[in-house]
Design a protein around this motif. Sequence first.
Motif, PDB file in Angstrom:
ATOM      1  N   VAL A  46       0.876  -1.166   0.000  1.00 24.16           N
ATOM      2  CA  VAL A  46       0.000   0.000   0.000  1.00 24.16           C
ATOM      3  C   VAL A  46       0.908   1.209   0.000  1.00 24.16           C
ATOM      4  CG1 VAL A  46      -1.770   1.262   1.254  1.00 24.16           C
ATOM      5  CG2 VAL A  46      -1.842  -1.232   1.159  1.00 24.16           C
ATOM      6  N   GLY A  47       1.048   1.793  -1.170  1.00 23.05           N
ATOM      7  CA  GLY A  47       2.059   2.826  -1.358  1.00 23.05           C
ATOM      8  C   GLY A  47       1.601   4.195  -0.914  1.00 23.05           C
ATOM      9  N   GLU A  48       2.518   5.134  -1.091  1.00 27.94           N
ATOM     10  CA  GLU A  48       2.225   6.530  -0.767  1.00 27.94           C
ATOM     11  C   GLU A  48       1.044   7.005  -1.605  1.00 27.94           C
ATOM     12  OE1 GLU A  48       4.788  10.698  -0.584  1.00 27.94           O
ATOM     13  OE2 GLU A  48       5.770   8.808  -1.020  1.00 27.94           O
ATOM     14  N   ILE A  49       0.275   7.897  -1.034  1.00 27.23           N
ATOM     15  CA  ILE A  49      -0.898   8.403  -1.753  1.00 27.23           C
ATOM     16  C   ILE A  49      -0.426   9.143  -3.005  1.00 27.23           C
ATOM     17  CG2 ILE A  49      -0.998  10.632  -0.485  1.00 27.23           C
ATOM     18  CD1 ILE A  49      -4.191   8.873  -0.924  1.00 27.23           C
ATOM     19  N   ASP A  50      -1.037   8.862  -4.137  1.00 24.91           N
ATOM     20  CA  ASP A  50      -0.587   9.456  -5.397  1.00 24.91           C
ATOM     21  C   ASP A  50      -1.713   9.374  -6.414  1.00 24.91           C
ATOM     22  OD1 ASP A  50       1.025  10.593  -7.306  1.00 24.91           O
ATOM     23  OD2 ASP A  50       2.046   8.718  -7.813  1.00 24.91           O
ATOM     24  N   PRO A  51      -2.796  10.070  -6.141  1.00 20.01           N
ATOM     25  CA  PRO A  51      -3.956   9.945  -7.036  1.00 20.01           C
ATOM     26  C   PRO A  51      -3.688  10.595  -8.395  1.00 20.01           C
ATOM     27  CG  PRO A  51      -4.343  11.643  -5.379  1.00 20.01           C
ATOM     28  CD  PRO A  51      -3.030  11.013  -5.034  1.00 20.01           C
ATOM     29  N   PRO A  52      -4.320  10.086  -9.436  1.00 15.23           N
ATOM     30  CA  PRO A  52      -4.245  10.764 -10.733  1.00 15.23           C
ATOM     31  C   PRO A  52      -4.915  12.137 -10.626  1.00 15.23           C
ATOM     32  CG  PRO A  52      -5.950   9.074 -10.760  1.00 15.23           C
ATOM     33  CD  PRO A  52      -5.250   8.939  -9.450  1.00 15.23           C
ATOM     34  N   GLN A  53      -4.473  13.072 -11.456  1.00 10.82           N
ATOM     35  CA  GLN A  53      -5.058  14.413 -11.413  1.00 10.82           C
ATOM     36  C   GLN A  53      -6.280  14.467 -12.305  1.00 10.82           C
ATOM     37  OE1 GLN A  53      -1.920  17.415 -12.162  1.00 10.82           O
ATOM     38  NE2 GLN A  53      -2.538  18.072 -10.115  1.00 10.82           N
ATOM     39  N   ARG A  54      -7.396  14.045 -11.753  1.00 15.44           N
ATOM     40  CA  ARG A  54      -8.630  14.086 -12.539  1.00 15.44           C
ATOM     41  C   ARG A  54      -9.225  15.487 -12.505  1.00 15.44           C
ATOM     42  NH1 ARG A  54      -7.925   9.062 -13.785  1.00 15.44           N
ATOM     43  NH2 ARG A  54      -8.850   7.380 -12.556  1.00 15.44           N
ATOM     44  N   LEU A  55      -9.832  15.869 -13.626  1.00 12.31           N
ATOM     45  CA  LEU A  55     -10.635  17.084 -13.659  1.00 12.31           C
ATOM     46  C   LEU A  55     -12.076  16.665 -13.362  1.00 12.31           C
ATOM     47  CD1 LEU A  55     -11.031  20.095 -14.233  1.00 12.31           C
ATOM     48  CD2 LEU A  55     -11.127  19.537 -16.684  1.00 12.31           C
ATOM     49  N   LEU A  56     -12.576  17.097 -12.214  1.00 10.61           N
ATOM     50  CA  LEU A  56     -13.867  16.594 -11.725  1.00 10.61           C
ATOM     51  C   LEU A  56     -14.990  17.530 -12.168  1.00 10.61           C
ATOM     52  CD1 LEU A  56     -12.747  15.493  -8.128  1.00 10.61           C
ATOM     53  CD2 LEU A  56     -12.810  14.133 -10.236  1.00 10.61           C
ATOM     54  N   MET A  57     -15.594  17.210 -13.323  1.00 13.61           N
ATOM     55  CA  MET A  57     -16.644  18.039 -13.898  1.00 13.61           C
ATOM     56  C   MET A  57     -18.007  17.356 -13.801  1.00 13.61           C
ATOM     57  SD  MET A  57     -14.954  20.778 -14.750  1.00 13.61           S
ATOM     58  CE  MET A  57     -15.844  21.738 -15.993  1.00 13.61           C
ATOM     59  N   GLY A  58     -18.201  16.629 -12.702  1.00 11.72           N
ATOM     60  CA  GLY A  58     -19.515  16.084 -12.406  1.00 11.72           C
ATOM     61  C   GLY A  58     -20.244  16.981 -11.415  1.00 11.72           C
ATOM     62  N   PRO A  59     -21.307  16.440 -10.814  1.00 13.29           N
ATOM     63  CA  PRO A  59     -22.104  17.247  -9.884  1.00 13.29           C
ATOM     64  C   PRO A  59     -21.486  17.361  -8.494  1.00 13.29           C
ATOM     65  CG  PRO A  59     -23.064  15.078 -10.136  1.00 13.29           C
ATOM     66  CD  PRO A  59     -21.888  15.113 -11.069  1.00 13.29           C
ATOM     67  N   GLY A  60     -20.267  17.015  -8.304  1.00 18.91           N
ATOM     68  CA  GLY A  60     -19.559  17.109  -7.029  1.00 18.91           C
ATOM     69  C   GLY A  60     -19.343  15.724  -6.457  1.00 18.91           C
ATOM     70  N   PRO A  61     -18.253  15.489  -5.703  1.00 23.02           N
ATOM     71  CA  PRO A  61     -17.255  16.481  -5.341  1.00 23.02           C
ATOM     72  C   PRO A  61     -16.477  16.979  -6.543  1.00 23.02           C
ATOM     73  CG  PRO A  61     -16.444  14.286  -4.855  1.00 23.02           C
ATOM     74  CD  PRO A  61     -17.881  14.146  -5.272  1.00 23.02           C
ATOM     75  N   ILE A  62     -15.911  18.183  -6.413  1.00 27.80           N
ATOM     76  CA  ILE A  62     -15.088  18.752  -7.476  1.00 27.80           C
ATOM     77  C   ILE A  62     -13.683  18.934  -6.923  1.00 27.80           C
ATOM     78  CG2 ILE A  62     -17.037  19.893  -8.567  1.00 27.80           C
ATOM     79  CD1 ILE A  62     -14.969  22.335  -6.995  1.00 27.80           C
ATOM     80  N   ASN A  63     -12.766  19.391  -7.790  1.00 26.66           N
ATOM     81  CA  ASN A  63     -11.392  19.623  -7.329  1.00 26.66           C
ATOM     82  C   ASN A  63     -11.381  20.743  -6.297  1.00 26.66           C
ATOM     83  OD1 ASN A  63     -11.313  18.905 -10.484  1.00 26.66           O
ATOM     84  ND2 ASN A  63      -9.555  17.996  -9.425  1.00 26.66           N
ATOM     85  N   ALA A  64     -10.693  20.505  -5.201  1.00 24.12           N
ATOM     86  CA  ALA A  64     -10.547  21.556  -4.198  1.00 24.12           C
ATOM     87  C   ALA A  64      -9.575  22.607  -4.711  1.00 24.12           C
ATOM     88  CB  ALA A  64     -10.034  20.967  -2.889  1.00 24.12           C
ATOM     89  N   GLY A  99     -20.914  19.314 -14.093  1.00 25.17           N
ATOM     90  CA  GLY A  99     -20.757  20.370 -13.097  1.00 25.17           C
ATOM     91  C   GLY A  99     -19.671  21.340 -13.509  1.00 25.17           C
ATOM     92  N   ALA A 100     -19.881  22.602 -13.195  1.00 24.05           N
ATOM     93  CA  ALA A 100     -18.829  23.617 -13.367  1.00 24.05           C
ATOM     94  C   ALA A 100     -18.957  24.502 -12.145  1.00 24.05           C
ATOM     95  CB  ALA A 100     -19.040  24.397 -14.653  1.00 24.05           C
ATOM     96  N   MET A 101     -18.321  24.058 -11.068  1.00 23.24           N
ATOM     97  CA  MET A 101     -18.539  24.750  -9.798  1.00 23.24           C
ATOM     98  C   MET A 101     -17.247  24.992  -9.042  1.00 23.24           C
ATOM     99  SD  MET A 101     -20.781  21.855  -7.774  1.00 23.24           S
ATOM    100  CE  MET A 101     -21.629  20.789  -8.927  1.00 23.24           C
ATOM    101  N   GLY A 102     -17.312  26.055  -8.224  1.00 24.79           N
ATOM    102  CA  GLY A 102     -16.182  26.388  -7.363  1.00 24.79           C
ATOM    103  C   GLY A 102     -14.922  26.614  -8.167  1.00 24.79           C
ATOM    104  N   TYR A 103     -13.875  25.865  -7.824  1.00 24.88           N
ATOM    105  CA  TYR A 103     -12.587  26.028  -8.496  1.00 24.88           C
ATOM    106  C   TYR A 103     -12.653  25.635  -9.971  1.00 24.88           C
ATOM    107  CZ  TYR A 103      -7.488  25.910  -8.901  1.00 24.88           C
ATOM    108  OH  TYR A 103      -6.179  26.152  -9.262  1.00 24.88           O
ATOM    109  N   ASN A 104     -13.644  24.831 -10.329  1.00 24.59           N
ATOM    110  CA  ASN A 104     -13.751  24.349 -11.712  1.00 24.59           C
ATOM    111  C   ASN A 104     -14.703  25.169 -12.577  1.00 24.59           C
ATOM    112  OD1 ASN A 104     -11.953  22.377 -11.044  1.00 24.59           O
ATOM    113  ND2 ASN A 104     -13.436  20.694 -10.974  1.00 24.59           N
ATOM    114  N   ALA A 105     -15.322  26.187 -12.018  1.00 21.22           N
ATOM    115  CA  ALA A 105     -16.209  27.039 -12.825  1.00 21.22           C
ATOM    116  C   ALA A 105     -15.351  28.078 -13.543  1.00 21.22           C
ATOM    117  CB  ALA A 105     -17.247  27.700 -11.919  1.00 21.22           C
TER     118      ALA A 105
END
Lengths: 408, 408
Positions: free
Chosen positions: A4-22, A363-369
């Motif tokens: 179980v390695g170090e956290i290393d998520p892919p950089q997804r662009l979250l354009m659904g209804p949330g959660p979105i990129n912080a 979604g296009a909200m918050g940081y992603n709008a």
Amino acid sequence: MRNVGEIDPPQRLLMGPGPINAHPRVLRAMSADLLGQFDPEMTTYMNEVMGLYRPIFGTENPWTFLVDGTARAGIEAALISLASPGDTVLVVNFGRFGLLLSEIFKRIGAHVETVDAPWGEVVPLDAIAAAIERVGPKVVATPHGDTSTTMAQPLEGLGVLCREAGALLYVDTTATLGGMEVAADRWGADIVTAGLQKCLAGPSGSAPITVSARAADHIQRRKHVEQGLRTGDHDDGDGIIIGSNYFDLGMIMDYWSDKRLNHHTEATTMLYGARECARIVLEEGLATRFARHTASGRAMSAGLRAMGLRLFGDDRYRMTNVTAAYIPEGVDGEAVRRRMREDFEIEIGTAFGPLAGKVWRFGAMGYNARKHKILITLGALEAVLRAEGHRSSAGCAVDAALDAWNGI
Amino acid sequence: MRNVGEIDPPQRLLMGPGPINAHPRVLRAMSADLLGQFDPEMTTYMNEVMGLYRPIFGTENPWTFLVDGTARAGIEAALISLASPGDTVLVVNFGRFGLLLSEIFKRIGAHVETVDAPWGEVVPLDAIAAAIERVGPKVVATPHGDTSTTMAQPLEGLGVLCREAGALLYVDTTATLGGMEVAADRWGADIVTAGLQKCLAGPSGSAPITVSARAADHIQRRKHVEQGLRTGDHDDGDGIIIGSNYFDLGMIMDYWSDKRLNHHTEATTMLYGARECARIVLEEGLATRFARHTASGRAMSAGLRAMGLRLFGDDRYRMTNVTAAYIPEGVDGEAVRRRMREDFEIEIGTAFGPLAGKVWRFGAMGYNARKHKILITLGALEAVLRAEGHRSSAGCAVDAALDAWNGI
């Protein structure tokens, strides 16, 4: 548990209804050192959080603070603190989140009446007025924006109706706070709650809440009964006691007040995040931020239409920050979502209930709008639709969105 | 809200009963990019979390996951999912957190019986056995370590008694998980919960939980009734329904299972933190970690005694990670805490209930259960006590602690 390695998520662009990129600033703020929960620096941060969220909620309510849990925790804390078992309540129901309010009320033991609109519409104010008159509810509860249908319920005038009928008004602004105007005081709302993971551009896990003086009085009266319960000199069978310790807003308010009575151990890192979300919102300015979300919704809608997609729901009441489009006939909606994710690292949303398998939600909200994220999403979708054999796209979605963003 | 600057807390050394300083790796992991809650990378992380917490809880339970809230949220989720209104329950009560369990059960509408020990002692197993026989409880609930008294309740053999009596066993390990051995399976515990902010060295806001097959069956049967509630074909007045949506473990388990049914929006950043806490625990190794906490408790106790302070509670059952010492006569306990904070940036703990104003509590847990932090705390305390006019300190607390750390 190996490998179980170090956290290393892919950089997804979250354009659904949330959660979105912080917003990256929010995540950085959350790496700050912890403090004890009665440390003077910590209580200063708590007071700052209270002050920061008042203008965001459109309120002067002193009782403006955080519930430690996701947006749903805030909803349940509000409903269980307002309604007692046996109370009659009225839910304004125009999508999945109206159903959630009904379900929570039923678990509390309240008698639930609803005033309904079909998915894709909202409930007219006169229908709510008639239902209040018919039902005589102690609490009226409504979502503001419901991401399941992408509709935003108009709320002007509802508070006056509730006060005239002696009802308390609860509004769920999880999907709108920081993206569309929330006017707790002008609406006459008694409790309004939200979460960070949509237009506030933070991670899920903290629920901003504001409580009117009237609702606070109601809660304090219930709390008084509970203190009897705790000291043992009270028959606890009368149904007035709040059926939760964790969600007892009276106890949480005692912790956020100058009394600083101990309740749970505050989720300090989430509080740091919520504080930074609010700082960013107020630095941008509410009017600028709402305009950015309006332009985003307009651009997303224009782009989707330009590639031949039909939008779901009533144009007049569409949320600015999330848009649903019908999946064209012959197109595999899940295959499109998979290609979007695998080829472009972009997440778009699926749907629930009567819309499951019928629409995508964007979604296009918050940081992603932001303009470029909408253009990138539309360009990717157009390419994926072509690859999936959809013929009606004219290849001009990005241009249409850009024009719409610019108000042309 | 003007003048609310960038987050910049002082670097306090948190040597109270929790929260404590998070391991820096945990805070860094929490700044990773967010993912959608059904993203394959996200569900991989969720499965990893399940696997990581099993050895930490000492269990093979498949149902090992997180509740999104503070440690208290985990407690309430366990109790409300195990007990229905009208059920008789038995609480093993030897401090503040036994009182909390009783209070939550009362709010649920359960009939609460207790088996009690005075603060500073634990409850003998035969007293619990007699109480189980007398009361016939459906649920037996106990804290493992109770920071209010610094006592750790022995739990070997309790599960067998519960099974023989047909009772479900709940254990709150908020204050011990990752610092003292927790053996959910060997104890025969049905639900065990914790939080991150003590020996796991993370921030408050996520509650690890493990649920036995027997408890899962019990919850699934209740869930079945609820599904009727949700679809409307069920009379919801029978008291079997779990009185909370947010804390309905059946629904949360559906989200953590391969079904991946939507519940709330997972608190992703807290999950990243919980995952990193567990990785660090298993990298260190449980035995090494417990030995480090044991040495820490031994050193703290020896140092406090060497400066003439009398410890509170029964030596045989003292938690390894938190120690209470009487405030010497003529010393202002709060003035000492203030000097510790203002002159040394060290937080030590106050006390509650019958111990309020009588003892200080000294935590050495998780990231802070380290030799130098204990020595620094003791040296500072000795200086502060001298400054406050306490004469009995011989100035050798640090040496005594170092010897005790080294097992001399």
